[in-house]
Design an enzyme around this catalytic site. Structure first.
Site, short mmCIF file in Angstrom:
data_model
loop_
_atom_site.label_atom_id
_atom_site.label_comp_id
_atom_site.label_asym_id
_atom_site.label_seq_id
_atom_site.Cartn_x
_atom_site.Cartn_y
_atom_site.Cartn_z
N GLU A 96 0.81 -1.23 0.00
CA GLU A 96 0.00 0.00 0.00
C GLU A 96 0.84 1.28 0.00
O GLU A 96 0.64 2.16 0.83
CB GLU A 96 -0.96 -0.01 1.20
CG GLU A 96 -1.87 -1.23 1.19
CD GLU A 96 -2.76 -1.34 2.42
OE1 GLU A 96 -2.74 -0.44 3.27
OE2 GLU A 96 -3.48 -2.35 2.53
N ASN A 123 1.98 -5.37 -2.99
CA ASN A 123 0.58 -5.67 -2.69
C ASN A 123 -0.19 -4.38 -2.44
O ASN A 123 0.30 -3.49 -1.73
CB ASN A 123 0.54 -6.56 -1.43
CG ASN A 123 -0.83 -7.13 -1.13
OD1 ASN A 123 -1.45 -7.72 -2.00
ND2 ASN A 123 -1.29 -6.98 0.10
N HIS A 125 -10.62 -6.17 -2.13
CA HIS A 125 -11.68 -5.95 -1.13
C HIS A 125 -12.81 -5.22 -1.84
O HIS A 125 -12.66 -4.05 -2.22
CB HIS A 125 -11.16 -5.07 0.02
CG HIS A 125 -10.10 -5.73 0.85
ND1 HIS A 125 -10.36 -6.81 1.66
CD2 HIS A 125 -8.78 -5.46 1.01
CE1 HIS A 125 -9.25 -7.18 2.29
NE2 HIS A 125 -8.28 -6.38 1.90
N GLU A 134 -6.33 -10.77 -0.87
CA GLU A 134 -7.15 -10.50 0.32
C GLU A 134 -8.63 -10.45 -0.05
O GLU A 134 -9.38 -9.62 0.45
CB GLU A 134 -6.72 -9.17 0.97
CG GLU A 134 -5.26 -9.12 1.34
CD GLU A 134 -4.84 -7.82 2.01
OE1 GLU A 134 -5.73 -7.05 2.46
OE2 GLU A 134 -3.63 -7.57 2.07
N ASP A 159 -12.36 -10.36 -0.48
CA ASP A 159 -13.66 -10.46 0.19
C ASP A 159 -14.62 -9.54 -0.54
O ASP A 159 -14.21 -8.54 -1.12
CB ASP A 159 -13.60 -10.20 1.70
CG ASP A 159 -12.95 -8.90 2.12
OD1 ASP A 159 -12.73 -8.03 1.26
OD2 ASP A 159 -12.68 -8.75 3.32
O1 G3I Z 1 -5.43 -7.84 19.19
C1 G3I Z 1 -5.98 -6.60 19.65
C2 G3I Z 1 -6.74 -6.78 20.93
O2 G3I Z 1 -5.86 -7.23 21.93
C3 G3I Z 1 -7.40 -5.46 21.30
O3 G3I Z 1 -8.18 -5.65 22.42
C4 G3I Z 1 -8.26 -4.97 20.16
C5 G3I Z 1 -8.88 -3.61 20.47
O4 G3I Z 1 -9.02 -2.82 19.33
O5 G3I Z 1 -7.48 -4.83 19.03
C6 G3I Z 1 -6.90 -6.03 18.59
O6 G3I Z 1 -6.13 -5.78 17.46
C7 G3I Z 1 -6.84 -5.55 16.26
C8 G3I Z 1 -6.34 -6.52 15.21
O7 G3I Z 1 -6.94 -6.26 13.97
C9 G3I Z 1 -6.64 -7.97 15.59
O8 G3I Z 1 -8.02 -8.19 15.63
C10 G3I Z 1 -6.57 -4.12 15.79
O9 G3I Z 1 -7.16 -3.21 16.71
C11 G3I Z 1 -7.14 -3.92 14.43
O10 G3I Z 1 -6.73 -2.64 13.95
C12 G3I Z 1 -6.62 -4.97 13.49
O11 G3I Z 1 -7.22 -4.79 12.22
C13 G3I Z 1 -6.57 -5.40 11.15
C14 G3I Z 1 -6.27 -4.35 10.10
O12 G3I Z 1 -5.67 -4.98 8.98
C15 G3I Z 1 -5.34 -3.28 10.61
O13 G3I Z 1 -4.97 -2.40 9.63
C16 G3I Z 1 -7.48 -6.46 10.58
O14 G3I Z 1 -7.62 -7.54 11.52
C17 G3I Z 1 -6.88 -7.01 9.29
O15 G3I Z 1 -7.83 -7.84 8.66
C18 G3I Z 1 -6.55 -5.87 8.34
O16 G3I Z 1 -5.94 -6.41 7.20
C19 G3I Z 1 -5.59 -5.46 6.19
C20 G3I Z 1 -4.35 -5.99 5.52
O17 G3I Z 1 -3.33 -6.22 6.44
C21 G3I Z 1 -3.86 -5.02 4.43
N1 G3I Z 1 -4.91 -4.72 3.50
C22 G3I Z 1 -6.16 -4.27 4.09
C23 G3I Z 1 -6.66 -5.27 5.11
C24 G3I Z 1 -8.01 -4.88 5.65
O18 G3I Z 1 -7.95 -3.69 6.37
#
Ligand code: G3I
Length: 445
Positions: free
Chosen positions: A156, A197, A233, A262, A264
């Site tokens: 990105e 990516n 996405h 990715e 969906d």
């Molecule tokens: O693990 C913590 C947890 O301990 C805490 O209590 C909670 C509170 O917010 O957060 C948890 O972490 C979260 C993590 O996902 C695991 O669930 C983060 O806040 C959250 O920001 C994070 O989001 C991820 C996101 O990337 C961050 O940018 C998504 O799971 C993940 O699917 C998403 O994936 C991205 C790719 O890497 C890049 N392309 C876009 C894609 C979708 O956004």
């Protein structure tokens, strides 16, 4: 094994000894995403979260349907190196060993990205950031050297209008940071495919044009890059573009693989199913589209659960989108035979040169399992005197008396799921002879 299976196994064994590449007609259409994709020479993967690996429905669905995984968050910089120089590999290791223990391949996601960065990285300037980035790439890729099929090296890096994203890397290191990252990545794991990516690059637009120009420039100048990931996405604001397939193809025409990384698609029912079908058909129509990864197993753990964008609902039931994907891959919904006829595994090998210097070159051999899992493989690489193989990685070599024929076997566990791939590499001292090495057939065990 019944009589028909025994005869088939014997026949295939004989063909393998004769050095032929065996392509057996399917006994019945594949009934899972991974197996169906394998029959089309692709992988079908999913993003996985380490903290779900204790949930039996999650794991059963993962193991049954998919032959590739991407850690959803566990390989990001904040997860792996929360404090400078101190690395936490535990959660990512759990995913890698779960996958590799079952012959699934692993996508690495992601090394250089503006998001999910630990605070300390944002506070570095100039040469400190450059050395921290190189160290992160070296340490992380080195930790899993030879175990990761493809890495999202840079993620990105562009804005929607095609300009560079104003990240700490761009500000502190300038335009060259992407190239620097790819060069460091090649050195850190010469065997991994190196991908750029991004999202909203799925059709032809200002952003994908900028990525295209970057890849074209890298290819022209010999900067290492092997693949481009299209996150894909989609939702009603960002639908599957009408030129999706053409866009994948124009990148493939630059000489790189393309991967859907990715996927969906928000929605439900037939409309969602039709969109998924289009994406799968587009990948199948582009020979260098090597695989599809959906961004999660079940709607309930999706990063946007309200959009129900995945193939399994919150109870792990197959959705119409699942049926559409399986059908598009040529599979069929469920095998009524509880003891389906297995076809003994076959494998194929392919060669590519990955680097060249004035005195030597690196080669990579990719080993791909056929339509059923294999537990081991062997192939040969023949070089032409006065060429000499100076080093190898990710395999156990033995040599004939001339030193020109190297027989390569897996380093440790050689099991591969149906359609899954692995690769090994080697450096050839040319000694003035730049003939491409030749491969023997792939035999299985
Ligand atoms: O693990 C913590 C947890 O301990 C805490 O209590 C909670 C509170 O917010 O957060 C948890 O972490 C979260 C993590 O996902 C695991 O669930 C983060 O806040 C959250 O920001 C994070 O989001 C991820 C996101 O990337 C961050 O940018 C998504 O799971 C993940 O699917 C998403 O994936 C991205 C790719 O890497 C890049 N392309 C876009 C894609 C979708 O956004």
């Amino acid at each position: 094994m019944n009589i028909r299976q025994a005869v088939l196994a014997g026949a295939l064994g004989a063909l393998t000894v004769a050095g032929l590449v065996v392509t057996a007609a399917p006994a019945s259409a594949a009934s899972t995403l991974g197996a169906a994709a394998a029959e089309r020479g692709r992988y079908f993967g999913t993003a996985v979260a380490a903290n779900r690996l204790g949930e039996s429905d999650y794991v059963n669905t993962l193991n049954r349907e998919f032959n590739s995984v991407t850690p959803e968050n566990e390989m990001k910089w904040d997860a792996l190196e929360p404090n400078q120089g101190s690395f936490n590999y535990g959660n990512a290791d759990r995913i890698v060993s779960h996958a590799r223990g079952r012959g699934m391949s692993v996508r690495g996601h992601t090394l250089v990205w503006h998001s999910q960065l630990p605070g300390w990285v944002n506070n570095l300037s100039g040469s400190n950031l450059r050395s921290a980035t190189n160290n992160h790439i070296n340490q992380v890729m080195g930790h899993w050297r030879g175990q990761i099929h493809s890495w999202d090296v840079v993620n990105e890096a562009f804005e929607e209008n095609g300009t560079r994203r104003n990240s700490v890397f761009q500000r502190q290191l300038g335009n060259g940071y992407i190239e620097e990252a790819f060069r460091a990545a090649r050195a850190a794991d010469p065997n991994a495919k190196l991908c750029y990516n991004d999202y909203n690059t799925d059709g032809q637009n200002a952003k994908s044009n900028a990525v295209y120009a970057l890849v074209q420039d890298f290819r022209n100048r010999g900067v290492p890059i092997d693949c481009v990931g299209f996150q894909s996405h989609f939702n009603s604001q960002s639908p599957v573009p009408s030129d999706y397939q053409q866009n994948l193809q124009r990148f493939a025409n630059l000489g790189v693989d393309v991967q859907i990384t990715e996927l969906d698609i928000e929605g439900s029912g037939t409309a969602q199913a039709n969109n998924y079908r289009r994406v799968v058909e587009a990948c199948l129509a582009v020979s260098r589209c090597t695989g599809i990864t959906v961004w999660g197993v079940t709607d309930k753990y999706s990063w946007r659960p309200n959009g129900t964008p995945l193939l399994f609902d919150g109870n792990y039931n197959k959705k119409p989108a699942y049926d559409a994907v399986l059908a598009a891959l040529g599979g069929s919904g469920g095998d009524p035979d509880p003891d389906p006829d297995p076809v003994p595994g076959a494998c194929t090998v392919s060669y590519e040169e990955t680097d060249r210097w004035p005195d030597r070159f690196n080669g990579r051999v990719t080993v791909t399992a056929g339509r059923s899992a294999i537990s081991g493989w062997t192939t040969t690489v023949t070089v032409r005197s006065p060429q000499r193989i100076a080093s190898t990685w990710n395999g156990s070599p033995t040599w004939d008396s001339s030193g020109n024929v190297m027989t390569m076997r897996p380093n440790g566990n050689g099991s591969l799921a149906a359609g899954a791939t692995t690769s090994f590499g080697f450096t050839v001292m040319a000694n003035g002879n730049w003939t491409t090495p030749t491969l023997g057939s792939c035999t299985t065990s």
